[in-house]
Design a protein around this motif. Structure first.
Motif, mmCIF file in Angstrom:
data_model
loop_
_atom_site.group_PDB
_atom_site.id
_atom_site.type_symbol
_atom_site.label_atom_id
_atom_site.label_comp_id
_atom_site.label_asym_id
_atom_site.label_seq_id
_atom_site.Cartn_x
_atom_site.Cartn_y
_atom_site.Cartn_z
ATOM 1 N N GLU A 137 -44.306 -4.401 25.467
ATOM 2 C CA GLU A 137 -43.907 -3.760 26.784
ATOM 3 C C GLU A 137 -42.858 -2.598 26.525
ATOM 4 N N TYR A 138 -42.084 -2.721 25.698
ATOM 5 C CA TYR A 138 -41.051 -1.620 25.202
ATOM 6 C C TYR A 138 -42.001 -0.347 24.711
ATOM 7 N N GLN A 139 -42.920 -0.546 23.729
ATOM 8 C CA GLN A 139 -43.605 0.376 23.392
ATOM 9 C C GLN A 139 -44.471 1.272 24.361
ATOM 10 N N THR A 140 -44.902 0.321 25.180
ATOM 11 C CA THR A 140 -45.757 0.830 26.392
ATOM 12 C C THR A 140 -44.955 1.778 27.420
ATOM 13 N N LEU A 141 -43.980 1.115 27.830
ATOM 14 C CA LEU A 141 -43.111 1.894 28.608
ATOM 15 C C LEU A 141 -42.468 3.095 27.996
ATOM 16 N N ALA A 142 -42.276 3.178 26.614
ATOM 17 C CA ALA A 142 -41.601 4.382 26.047
ATOM 18 C C ALA A 142 -42.891 5.365 25.751
ATOM 19 N N SER A 143 -44.009 5.048 26.046
ATOM 20 C CA SER A 143 -45.189 5.887 25.982
ATOM 21 C C SER A 143 -45.350 6.553 27.521
ATOM 22 N N GLN A 144 -44.960 5.806 28.218
ATOM 23 C CA GLN A 144 -45.296 6.412 29.885
ATOM 24 C C GLN A 144 -44.213 7.236 30.457
ATOM 25 N N VAL A 145 -42.855 7.191 30.055
ATOM 26 C CA VAL A 145 -41.962 7.680 30.775
ATOM 27 C C VAL A 145 -41.045 8.857 29.781
ATOM 28 N N GLN A 146 -40.396 9.687 30.524
ATOM 29 C CA GLN A 146 -39.933 10.844 29.803
ATOM 30 C C GLN A 146 -38.361 10.757 29.522
ATOM 31 N N ILE A 147 -37.595 9.847 30.166
ATOM 32 C CA ILE A 147 -36.517 9.383 30.008
ATOM 33 C C ILE A 147 -36.416 7.776 29.755
ATOM 34 N N LEU A 148 -35.803 7.436 28.662
ATOM 35 C CA LEU A 148 -35.862 5.848 28.371
ATOM 36 C C LEU A 148 -34.459 5.263 28.311
ATOM 37 N N HIS A 149 -33.825 4.419 29.281
ATOM 38 C CA HIS A 149 -32.545 4.095 29.258
ATOM 39 C C HIS A 149 -32.684 2.370 28.599
ATOM 40 N N SER A 150 -32.209 2.348 27.464
ATOM 41 C CA SER A 150 -32.229 0.888 26.764
ATOM 42 C C SER A 150 -30.668 0.384 26.862
ATOM 43 N N SER A 151 -30.576 -0.808 27.536
ATOM 44 C CA SER A 151 -29.348 -1.454 27.708
ATOM 45 C C SER A 151 -29.496 -2.877 27.244
ATOM 46 N N HIS A 152 -29.283 -3.038 26.060
ATOM 47 C CA HIS A 152 -29.118 -4.391 25.528
ATOM 48 C C HIS A 152 -28.600 -4.656 24.129
ATOM 49 N N HIS A 153 -28.881 -5.414 23.415
ATOM 50 C CA HIS A 153 -28.143 -5.768 22.066
ATOM 51 C C HIS A 153 -28.864 -5.003 21.094
ATOM 52 N N ALA A 154 -28.140 -4.462 20.017
ATOM 53 C CA ALA A 154 -28.747 -3.839 18.861
ATOM 54 C C ALA A 154 -27.732 -3.917 17.565
ATOM 55 N N THR A 155 -28.360 -3.988 16.598
ATOM 56 C CA THR A 155 -27.310 -3.930 15.252
ATOM 57 C C THR A 155 -27.921 -3.164 13.922
ATOM 58 N N SER A 156 -27.160 -2.618 13.304
ATOM 59 C CA SER A 156 -27.444 -1.668 12.160
ATOM 60 C C SER A 156 -27.143 -2.629 10.956
ATOM 61 N N ASN A 157 -27.987 -2.188 9.901
ATOM 62 C CA ASN A 157 -27.967 -2.857 8.533
ATOM 63 C C ASN A 157 -27.635 -2.042 7.578
ATOM 64 N N PRO A 158 -26.342 -1.476 7.284
ATOM 65 C CA PRO A 158 -26.175 -0.492 6.270
ATOM 66 C C PRO A 158 -26.505 -0.760 4.924
ATOM 67 N N MET A 159 -26.900 -2.160 4.473
ATOM 68 C CA MET A 159 -27.539 -2.280 3.150
ATOM 69 C C MET A 159 -29.016 -1.772 3.063
ATOM 70 N N GLN A 160 -29.579 -2.264 4.216
ATOM 71 C CA GLN A 160 -31.329 -2.156 4.208
ATOM 72 C C GLN A 160 -31.451 -1.226 5.729
ATOM 73 N N PRO A 161 -31.054 -0.031 5.776
ATOM 74 C CA PRO A 161 -31.316 0.633 7.059
ATOM 75 C C PRO A 161 -32.532 0.535 7.666
ATOM 76 N N LEU A 162 -33.406 0.340 7.128
ATOM 77 C CA LEU A 162 -34.697 0.353 7.876
ATOM 78 C C LEU A 162 -34.824 -1.083 8.556
ATOM 79 N N ASP A 163 -34.098 -2.003 8.219
ATOM 80 C CA ASP A 163 -34.030 -3.200 8.733
ATOM 81 C C ASP A 163 -33.251 -3.450 10.067
ATOM 82 N N SER A 164 -32.529 -2.178 10.223
ATOM 83 C CA SER A 164 -31.481 -2.157 11.738
ATOM 84 C C SER A 164 -32.632 -2.382 12.794
#
Length: 349
Positions: A137-164
């Motif tokens: 649903e995230y992918q679908t929404l991001a393809s339909q709108v021009q402004i995307l506001h994401s308000s939730h958890h996220a985390t980075s992985n400094p050792m494996q950045p592609l896994d953030s």
């Protein structure tokens, strides 16, 4: 420390600021985690952090920061900036989509997103709430709108950045997915990733900044507002609202972020109580009532684990309700750079 890790907006020009911080606070601000099994700080930050969060003990004297004098905009590389500039223009009346509290444990996200939905006339089909905010649903929404506001958890992985990753309702959206060909979003103009560590990177492989924010720019966004550390829940909600208010007033992205940071920093406890405490309190009470209803339903079904989950959530909401009262008594409750300086603007101005 590399330059992209510097909170330039908080560099002091005059005056001084002194504070004491214990080891766990230092971990919250400067340590990124990317492995499972870390402790989540419930309802306080928008990411995964190590240890228990503690607030800084701060004494502030009048200070002029670099962000007071300059609008600050950063770019991961000149090549990515060139890509942003070459993308076609966006309609004058862009549509907003909202992704809201995918794990249902960010107590101030609901107030933030409800306020934005009213300001931008966001309909229910463009607002992914709670567990409905799945990767698909995230992918679908991001393809339909021009402004995307994401308000939730996220985390980075400094050792494996592609896994953030961004934490969504049914799993994770990793940086490697975001930069893959299947995630092209050519009509996406603006992303506000109001989550933790979206622009945190300690990449030893390349000098280029490789973060989730970079991923959005590569996927098609012209501009991304993101975070350099584990940001505090309530302060993030207020800053997002201030930012969009200034954008609607005609300010550029970098100027809107600058003025939003200044407004949050200078917000007094009296102003907070008068203008925000009431509506935020109503939102918390609604969430508390819903948690108790779910607890009672689980109790009837004999589901002890689910019952305890919702009771714990209700207890934490009560703690936040009490906190609102204390914030109203403070002179400037969000003056410390921890609350506002972690937000940065990337891409087009």
């Amino acid at each position: 420390m590399r330059l992209h890790q510097m909170p330039f907006a908080a560099l002091p020009i005059d005056g001084m600021e002194t504070f004491q911080q214990d080891e766990t606070f230092h971990q919250n601000v400067s340590t990124s985690v990317g492995n499972e099994g870390k402790t989540r700080v419930d309802g306080e930050t928008r990411g995964l952090v190590i240890g228990k969060k503690s607030q800084p003990k701060v004494t502030v004297t009048p200070t002029t920061y670099l962000g007071d004098l300059f609008r600050i905009r950063i770019v991961p590389s000149c090549q990515i900036l060139y890509y942003c500039q070459q993308r076609p223009p966006i309609p004058n009346q862009p549509t907003m989509g909202i992704v809201e509290d995918a794990t249902e444990d960010l107590f101030f996200s609901r107030y933030e997103c409800e306020t934005l939905a009213q300001s931008y006339n966001v309909y229910a089909d463009k607002r992914l709430q709670g567990r409905k905010a799945t990767v698909t649903e995230y992918q679908t929404l991001a393809s339909q709108v021009q402004i995307l506001h994401s308000s939730h958890h996220a985390t980075s992985n400094p050792m494996q950045p592609l896994d953030s990753y961004l934490v969504l309702g049914d799993g994770s959206l990793t940086l490697s997915q975001l930069i893959s060909p299947g995630w092209r979003m050519p009509n996406l103009s603006d992303v506000f990733a109001c989550c933790c560590e979206v622009n945190f990177s300690v990449n030893k492989v390349t000098d280029d900044l490789l973060s989730l924010a970079t991923g959005f720019l590569c996927a098609g966004a012209r501009s991304v507002v993101s975070t350099q550390w584990s940001v505090e829940d309530l302060a993030s909600a207020l800053l997002a609202i201030f930012y969009y208010n200034f954008r609607q007033a005609g300010m550029s992205r970098s100027q809107a972020l600058q003025q939003g940071q200044i407004k949050l920093r200078n917000l007094t406890g009296e102003e907070f109580a008068r203008n925000y405490q009431g509506e935020i309190g109503k939102s918390l009470q609604q969430q508390h009532d819903q948690a108790m209803t779910r607890r009672n339903d689980a109790k009837v079904k004999g589901d002890v684990t689910e019952c305890q989950k919702w009771q714990d959530l209700a207890d934490k909401i009560q703690v936040q309700q009490q906190r609102l009262q204390s914030l109203a008594q403070e002179k400037q409750p969000f003056s410390h750079p921890y609350y506002w300086a972690g937000f940065v603007s990337q891409g087009l101005a």
